[in-house]
Motif scaffolding. Structure first.
Motif, PDB file in Angstrom:
ATOM      1  N   GLY A  36       0.827  -1.191   0.000  1.00 46.31           N
ATOM      2  CA  GLY A  36       0.000   0.000   0.000  1.00 46.31           C
ATOM      3  C   GLY A  36       0.865   1.245   0.000  1.00 46.31           C
ATOM      4  O   GLY A  36       2.002   1.250   0.485  1.00 46.31           O
TER       5      GLY A  36
ATOM      6  N   TYR B 206      -1.710   8.005  -9.283  1.00 47.57           N
ATOM      7  CA  TYR B 206      -2.376   6.881  -8.617  1.00 47.57           C
ATOM      8  C   TYR B 206      -1.412   6.308  -7.592  1.00 47.57           C
ATOM      9  O   TYR B 206      -0.233   6.066  -7.877  1.00 47.57           O
ATOM     10  CB  TYR B 206      -2.765   5.802  -9.620  1.00 47.57           C
ATOM     11  CG  TYR B 206      -3.477   4.616  -8.999  1.00 47.57           C
ATOM     12  CD1 TYR B 206      -4.833   4.681  -8.695  1.00 47.57           C
ATOM     13  CD2 TYR B 206      -2.784   3.448  -8.695  1.00 47.57           C
ATOM     14  CE1 TYR B 206      -5.496   3.599  -8.116  1.00 47.57           C
ATOM     15  CE2 TYR B 206      -3.436   2.358  -8.119  1.00 47.57           C
ATOM     16  CZ  TYR B 206      -4.786   2.446  -7.831  1.00 47.57           C
ATOM     17  OH  TYR B 206      -5.434   1.381  -7.246  1.00 47.57           O
TER      18      TYR B 206
ATOM     19  N   THR C 272      -1.371   3.162  -4.649  1.00 47.80           N
ATOM     20  CA  THR C 272      -2.136   1.975  -4.255  1.00 47.80           C
ATOM     21  C   THR C 272      -2.750   2.181  -2.870  1.00 47.80           C
ATOM     22  O   THR C 272      -2.074   2.616  -1.925  1.00 47.80           O
ATOM     23  CB  THR C 272      -1.244   0.731  -4.235  1.00 47.80           C
ATOM     24  OG1 THR C 272      -0.139   0.940  -3.347  1.00 47.80           O
ATOM     25  CG2 THR C 272      -0.702   0.426  -5.626  1.00 47.80           C
TER      26      THR C 272
ATOM     27  N   THR D  44      -1.422  -4.827  -3.100  1.00 48.39           N
ATOM     28  CA  THR D  44      -2.191  -5.190  -4.294  1.00 48.39           C
ATOM     29  C   THR D  44      -1.275  -5.790  -5.348  1.00 48.39           C
ATOM     30  O   THR D  44      -0.054  -5.874  -5.159  1.00 48.39           O
ATOM     31  CB  THR D  44      -2.932  -3.960  -4.855  1.00 48.39           C
ATOM     32  OG1 THR D  44      -3.852  -4.378  -5.853  1.00 48.39           O
ATOM     33  CG2 THR D  44      -1.963  -2.937  -5.448  1.00 48.39           C
TER      34      THR D  44
ATOM     35  N   LEU E  65      -0.114  -5.322  -9.325  1.00 52.04           N
ATOM     36  CA  LEU E  65      -0.099  -4.439 -10.491  1.00 52.04           C
ATOM     37  C   LEU E  65       0.292  -5.235 -11.733  1.00 52.04           C
ATOM     38  O   LEU E  65       1.210  -6.057 -11.687  1.00 52.04           O
ATOM     39  CB  LEU E  65       0.904  -3.300 -10.296  1.00 52.04           C
ATOM     40  CG  LEU E  65       0.663  -2.354  -9.116  1.00 52.04           C
ATOM     41  CD1 LEU E  65       1.774  -1.296  -9.065  1.00 52.04           C
ATOM     42  CD2 LEU E  65      -0.705  -1.687  -9.210  1.00 52.04           C
TER      43      LEU E  65
ATOM     44  N   ALA F 100      -4.443   2.586 -14.239  1.00 46.66           N
ATOM     45  CA  ALA F 100      -3.996   3.143 -12.955  1.00 46.66           C
ATOM     46  C   ALA F 100      -2.872   4.143 -13.224  1.00 46.66           C
ATOM     47  O   ALA F 100      -1.792   3.769 -13.680  1.00 46.66           O
ATOM     48  CB  ALA F 100      -3.521   2.029 -12.027  1.00 46.66           C
TER      49      ALA F 100
ATOM     50  N   ASP G 164      -4.456  -2.010 -11.831  1.00 45.19           N
ATOM     51  CA  ASP G 164      -4.437  -2.569 -10.480  1.00 45.19           C
ATOM     52  C   ASP G 164      -5.414  -3.741 -10.448  1.00 45.19           C
ATOM     53  O   ASP G 164      -6.611  -3.581 -10.663  1.00 45.19           O
ATOM     54  CB  ASP G 164      -4.852  -1.484  -9.477  1.00 45.19           C
ATOM     55  CG  ASP G 164      -4.693  -1.927  -8.030  1.00 45.19           C
ATOM     56  OD1 ASP G 164      -4.628  -3.146  -7.770  1.00 45.19           O
ATOM     57  OD2 ASP G 164      -4.657  -1.036  -7.156  1.00 45.19           O
TER      58      ASP G 164
END
Length: 395
Positions: free
Chosen positions: A264, A274, A276, A280, A282, A313, A324
């Motif tokens: 994050g 962008y 995160t 996540t 990518l 993203a 994402d």
């Protein structure tokens, strides 16, 4: 082909194109059909699409530039062909000798084409264009009597044959717009003036894609579908492609170049527009604005990856952009579909147009030459690619 996988590709479905031509011909059954293949057939590939259109019953081909028209002749296409975007000193003689119908929108152009006809020792086929209200090319109504009179004099001298009189709508993609009836009136008046001058054009035409689909009173002797032939609705506010019996011809896709987990708070692409929101995955799509992906799609463009719609993203870069995947899994080499017909769950060119604040015409036309075109559904039953060293996916 040696079977090497492609980085990205634009699949062109010629079966869909032929079906679209048939559907559009049915909308104007008494008119001849001109397949407009300018701008490399709206990005789809001029020669393969022109051949497919002729196979489906198109009797005319339309290009913007004379160079495009000459390229069709060089490729062996002998159908009647009209080109319309001329500048002084253009290849008039070459077009006269190639039996290409050339557009004259002013006296300077009439002088140049008659000179070319004299040099070539043959009669030039000429179509006169009236500016019915669009304000681009075409003679103004007050100039029209002199243009038609001088064209008739050139006919009587055996230098030209006026094969057509035509115009172009300004707002046919807005059904009910008051300009439509005004422009039809100007066009009809121009036809009357041409007739009074002694001209007997073979074809009179004003209907583009929206005119073909929504204005039967504008069909005259010939219709000129462009974007609709490629399965894109010119009036999406009143009907989808399917509702007009059309199917999108182009699918643009690529193979993921990278898939990775990030924490994050991780910035993505230039300017970190962008970041995160949490840990996540990518995925990197190897297409960018050098390939025709609009930079305006940054943060908005829809893409089908791992079975779901994703959104670009961060910023679209020159050669790539990121999506994402959240908690979903993917692998390098997996397919990412930017747009296509939509029946596989993928976005359409119209979805991209809405995301970018433009029209679907631009979305397909801007896909660049670095993206090989892969042709499926040709009459020989073969799959063809612009890149002879590449495998042809989705065939």
């Amino acid at each position: 082909m040696n079977g090497k996988p492609l980085r990205a590709w634009a699949q062109i479905d010629l079966t869909a194109l032929r079906s679209n031509v048939s559907a559009l011909k049915a909308k104007a059954p008494t008119a001849a059909f001109m397949a407009v293949v300018k701008a490399d057939a709206y990005g789809h590939g001029m020669v393969p699409c022109a051949k497919a259109a002729v196979e489906a019953g198109a009797t005319w081909l339309g290009t913007a530039t004379p160079e495009e028209a000459l390229a069709l002749r060089k490729a062996g296409l002998t159908a009647r062909t009209l080109c319309w975007l001329w500048t002084p000193g253009g290849p008039w003689r070459e077009c006269v000798e190639a039996d290409i119908d050339v557009t004259v929108s002013g006296l300077w152009a009439l002088r140049e084409v008659t000179a070319a006809a004299e040099e070539a020792g043959r009669t030039a086929r000429v179509q006169l264009k009236i500016d019915a209200g669009l304000g681009r090319n075409g003679a103004q109504p007050e100039q029209w009597p002199e243009l038609t009179a001088q064209a008739r004099a050139a006919e009587e001298a055996g230098l030209i044959k006026v094969t057509g009189v035509w115009a172009h709508f300004s707002c046919a993609d807005e059904p009910g717009h008051p300009s439509i009836e005004r422009e039809l009136t100007v066009f009809r008046q121009a036809l009357a003036v041409a007739e009074a001058a002694g001209l007997e054009p073979e074809v009179r035409h004003i209907a583009n894609s929206p005119g073909t689909l929504t204005l039967p009173e504008a069909h005259f002797d010939l219709v000129r579908p462009g974007v609709a032939m490629y399965g894109i609705s010119p009036v999406p506010q009143i009907g989808s492609p399917a509702e007009f019996g059309l199917r999108p011809v182009m699918t643009v896709a690529g193979r993921l170049a990278s898939v990775k987990r990030v924490p994050g708070g991780h910035g993505v692409s230039y300017g970190h527009q962008y970041v995160t929101p949490g840990e996540t995955t990518l995925a990197l799509v190897p297409l960018g604005y050098a390939d025709g992906v609009p930079r305006h799609a940054s943060g908005t463009g829809p893409v089908l990856v791992a079975g779901k719609w994703r959104t670009v993203a961060g910023r679209v870069a020159m050669d790539q952009f990121v999506v994402d995947l959240g908690g979903d899994a993917a692998e390098p080499g997996d397919e990412a579909v930017l747009f296509g017909p939509g029946d596989g769950g993928e976005p359409t060119a119209e979805d991209w147009a809405r995301a970018c604040g433009t029209i679907a015409y631009e979305i397909v036309t801007r896909i660049g030459g670095r993206v090989p075109r892969v042709y499926v559904g040709d009459t020989g039953g073969r799959t063809r690619s612009d890149d002879d060293g590449a495998a042809c996916p989705r065939a």
